[in-house]
Write a protein that holds these residues in place. Structure first.
Motif, PDB file in Angstrom:
ATOM      1  N   GLY A 287       0.955  -1.198  -0.304  1.00 22.77           N
ATOM      2  CA  GLY A 287      -0.005  -0.067   0.159  1.00 22.77           C
ATOM      3  C   GLY A 287       0.831   1.036   0.007  1.00 22.77           C
ATOM      4  N   LEU A 288       1.840   1.094  -0.669  1.00 21.12           N
ATOM      5  CA  LEU A 288       2.857   2.379  -0.655  1.00 21.12           C
ATOM      6  C   LEU A 288       2.662   3.212  -1.763  1.00 21.12           C
ATOM      7  CD1 LEU A 288       6.349   0.662   0.861  1.00 21.12           C
ATOM      8  CD2 LEU A 288       4.532   1.790   2.001  1.00 21.12           C
ATOM      9  N   THR A 289       1.872   2.959  -2.610  1.00 21.25           N
ATOM     10  CA  THR A 289       1.562   3.517  -3.751  1.00 21.25           C
ATOM     11  C   THR A 289       0.341   4.228  -3.647  1.00 21.25           C
ATOM     12  OG1 THR A 289       0.452   1.776  -5.058  1.00 21.25           O
ATOM     13  CG2 THR A 289       3.009   2.161  -5.352  1.00 21.25           C
ATOM     14  N   SER A 290      -0.033   5.290  -4.459  1.00 20.02           N
ATOM     15  CA  SER A 290      -1.322   6.113  -4.252  1.00 20.02           C
ATOM     16  C   SER A 290      -2.189   5.609  -5.293  1.00 20.02           C
ATOM     17  CB  SER A 290      -0.881   7.397  -4.666  1.00 20.02           C
ATOM     18  OG  SER A 290      -0.315   7.778  -5.852  1.00 20.02           O
ATOM     19  N   LYS A 291      -1.905   4.431  -6.136  1.00 17.87           N
ATOM     20  CA  LYS A 291      -2.535   3.736  -7.267  1.00 17.87           C
ATOM     21  C   LYS A 291      -3.948   3.365  -6.807  1.00 17.87           C
ATOM     22  CE  LYS A 291      -1.819  -0.445  -9.359  1.00 17.87           C
ATOM     23  NZ  LYS A 291      -1.109  -1.519 -10.001  1.00 17.87           N
ATOM     24  N   ALA A 292      -4.967   3.801  -7.147  1.00 12.99           N
ATOM     25  CA  ALA A 292      -6.244   3.252  -6.857  1.00 12.99           C
ATOM     26  C   ALA A 292      -6.401   1.879  -7.170  1.00 12.99           C
ATOM     27  CB  ALA A 292      -7.395   4.076  -7.767  1.00 12.99           C
ATOM     28  N   GLY A 293      -7.118   0.983  -6.154  1.00  7.48           N
ATOM     29  CA  GLY A 293      -7.222  -0.238  -6.479  1.00  7.48           C
ATOM     30  C   GLY A 293      -6.225  -1.194  -6.046  1.00  7.48           C
ATOM     31  N   GLY A 294      -5.326  -0.566  -5.417  1.00 10.57           N
ATOM     32  CA  GLY A 294      -4.148  -1.241  -5.087  1.00 10.57           C
ATOM     33  C   GLY A 294      -4.284  -2.491  -4.203  1.00 10.57           C
ATOM     34  N   ARG A 295      -3.269  -3.580  -4.084  1.00  9.61           N
ATOM     35  CA  ARG A 295      -3.773  -4.850  -3.747  1.00  9.61           C
ATOM     36  C   ARG A 295      -2.896  -5.120  -2.458  1.00  9.61           C
ATOM     37  NH1 ARG A 295      -5.660  -8.533  -7.616  1.00  9.61           N
ATOM     38  NH2 ARG A 295      -6.141  -7.484  -9.554  1.00  9.61           N
ATOM     39  N   LYS A 296      -3.246  -4.513  -1.390  1.00 12.20           N
ATOM     40  CA  LYS A 296      -2.566  -4.676  -0.130  1.00 12.20           C
ATOM     41  C   LYS A 296      -2.861  -5.983   0.569  1.00 12.20           C
ATOM     42  CE  LYS A 296      -3.237   0.073   1.680  1.00 12.20           C
ATOM     43  NZ  LYS A 296      -3.852   0.907   2.881  1.00 12.20           N
ATOM     44  N   VAL A 297      -1.739  -6.485   0.930  1.00 11.72           N
ATOM     45  CA  VAL A 297      -1.883  -7.905   1.274  1.00 11.72           C
ATOM     46  C   VAL A 297      -1.778  -7.909   2.910  1.00 11.72           C
ATOM     47  CG1 VAL A 297      -0.615 -10.107   1.579  1.00 11.72           C
ATOM     48  CG2 VAL A 297      -0.742  -8.765  -0.588  1.00 11.72           C
ATOM     49  N   ALA A 298      -2.726  -8.135   3.682  1.00 10.29           N
ATOM     50  CA  ALA A 298      -2.816  -7.934   4.951  1.00 10.29           C
ATOM     51  C   ALA A 298      -1.864  -8.718   5.862  1.00 10.29           C
ATOM     52  CB  ALA A 298      -4.425  -8.504   5.528  1.00 10.29           C
ATOM     53  N   ALA A 299      -1.193  -9.667   5.193  1.00  5.88           N
ATOM     54  CA  ALA A 299      -0.475 -10.250   6.012  1.00  5.88           C
ATOM     55  C   ALA A 299       1.080  -9.472   6.156  1.00  5.88           C
ATOM     56  CB  ALA A 299      -0.079 -11.698   5.798  1.00  5.88           C
ATOM     57  N   PHE A 300       1.224  -8.648   5.266  1.00  4.93           N
ATOM     58  CA  PHE A 300       2.680  -7.724   4.938  1.00  4.93           C
ATOM     59  C   PHE A 300       2.574  -6.568   5.971  1.00  4.93           C
ATOM     60  CE2 PHE A 300       3.151  -9.340   0.365  1.00  4.93           C
ATOM     61  CZ  PHE A 300       3.319 -10.721   0.904  1.00  4.93           C
ATOM     62  N   LEU A 301       1.287  -6.067   6.156  1.00  6.97           N
ATOM     63  CA  LEU A 301       1.197  -4.570   6.899  1.00  6.97           C
ATOM     64  C   LEU A 301       1.906  -4.695   8.429  1.00  6.97           C
ATOM     65  CD1 LEU A 301      -2.285  -3.945   5.570  1.00  6.97           C
ATOM     66  CD2 LEU A 301      -0.148  -3.363   4.686  1.00  6.97           C
ATOM     67  N   PRO A 302       1.462  -5.756   9.068  1.00  9.40           N
ATOM     68  CA  PRO A 302       2.239  -5.433  10.469  1.00  9.40           C
ATOM     69  C   PRO A 302       3.666  -5.527  10.444  1.00  9.40           C
ATOM     70  CG  PRO A 302       0.766  -7.341  10.407  1.00  9.40           C
ATOM     71  CD  PRO A 302       0.842  -7.049   9.092  1.00  9.40           C
ATOM     72  N   LEU A 303       4.378  -5.956   9.329  1.00 12.75           N
ATOM     73  CA  LEU A 303       5.788  -5.799   9.195  1.00 12.75           C
ATOM     74  C   LEU A 303       6.362  -4.325   8.895  1.00 12.75           C
ATOM     75  CD1 LEU A 303       5.188  -8.861   8.778  1.00 12.75           C
ATOM     76  CD2 LEU A 303       7.060  -8.958   7.178  1.00 12.75           C
ATOM     77  N   ILE A 304       5.555  -3.699   8.456  1.00 17.87           N
ATOM     78  CA  ILE A 304       5.861  -2.074   8.100  1.00 17.87           C
ATOM     79  C   ILE A 304       5.719  -1.113   9.129  1.00 17.87           C
ATOM     80  CG2 ILE A 304       5.959  -2.643   5.646  1.00 17.87           C
ATOM     81  CD1 ILE A 304       3.388  -1.239   5.449  1.00 17.87           C
ATOM     82  N   ASP A 305       5.280  -1.613  10.324  1.00 19.03           N
ATOM     83  CA  ASP A 305       4.979  -0.568  11.369  1.00 19.03           C
ATOM     84  C   ASP A 305       6.516  -0.252  11.958  1.00 19.03           C
ATOM     85  OD1 ASP A 305       4.419   0.571  13.989  1.00 19.03           O
ATOM     86  OD2 ASP A 305       2.639  -0.626  14.339  1.00 19.03           O
ATOM     87  N   GLU A 306       6.863   1.065  11.939  1.00 20.57           N
ATOM     88  CA  GLU A 306       8.102   1.370  12.400  1.00 20.57           C
ATOM     89  C   GLU A 306       8.334   1.651  13.954  1.00 20.57           C
ATOM     90  OE1 GLU A 306      10.861   1.573  10.726  1.00 20.57           O
ATOM     91  OE2 GLU A 306      10.526   2.007   8.736  1.00 20.57           O
ATOM     92  N   VAL A 307       7.340   1.380  14.578  1.00 20.40           N
ATOM     93  CA  VAL A 307       6.815   1.606  15.965  1.00 20.40           C
ATOM     94  C   VAL A 307       6.894   0.426  16.751  1.00 20.40           C
ATOM     95  CG1 VAL A 307       5.633   2.727  17.979  1.00 20.40           C
ATOM     96  CG2 VAL A 307       5.742   3.860  15.741  1.00 20.40           C
ATOM     97  N   LYS A 308       6.109  -0.622  16.313  1.00 17.30           N
ATOM     98  CA  LYS A 308       5.954  -1.879  17.067  1.00 17.30           C
ATOM     99  C   LYS A 308       6.434  -3.026  16.075  1.00 17.30           C
ATOM    100  CE  LYS A 308       2.128  -5.100  18.457  1.00 17.30           C
ATOM    101  NZ  LYS A 308       0.928  -5.259  18.432  1.00 17.30           N
ATOM    102  N   PRO A 309       7.767  -3.454  16.604  1.00 19.95           N
ATOM    103  CA  PRO A 309       8.261  -4.524  15.575  1.00 19.95           C
ATOM    104  C   PRO A 309       7.387  -5.637  15.373  1.00 19.95           C
ATOM    105  CG  PRO A 309       9.711  -3.949  17.455  1.00 19.95           C
ATOM    106  CD  PRO A 309       8.479  -3.133  17.622  1.00 19.95           C
TER     107      PRO A 309
END
Length: 111
Positions: A25-47
């Protein structure tokens, strides 16, 4: 021989980067295909937890290779993720790790 020249390798890396940015989800492209399993890995605060990293690696293998990673592959990619995050932070480290799956010979040549 199935060698890859420098320009092809460069294009493959750009493609992998584009795909992973969309998955995260790092692009502003509409209709992006975020993968839910990846999102916890990019939290800079909570490892991310070990379990979350395992789930993300397994998800990328399933997306790219239509199979689960072997125990050895899972171990190698978790170690790569840990090293990448330590070196570049959560977002850059995760991007590099997920891109690495996409440039495996098996993914490129569809063995």
């Amino acid at each position: 021989s199935l060698g890859i020249d420098a320009s092809t390798a460069s294009q493959l890396l750009r493609n992998a980067e584009t795909i992973v940015d969309d998955q995260l989800g790092l692009t502003s492209k509409a209709g992006g295909r975020k993968v839910a399993a990846f999102l916890p890995l990019i939290d800079e605060v909570k490892p991310a937890t070990q379990k979350q990293v395992e789930a993300a690696v397994a998800a990328q293998f399933e997306i790219a290779l239509k199979r689960k990673p072997t125990a050895d592959e899972l171990k190698r990619f978790i170690a790569l993720h840990d090293k990448n995050v330590k070196t570049g932070g959560a977002v850059a480290g995760t991007r590099s790790t997920l891109m690495a799956v996409l440039v495996l010979p098996e993914a490129i040549f569809r063995m």
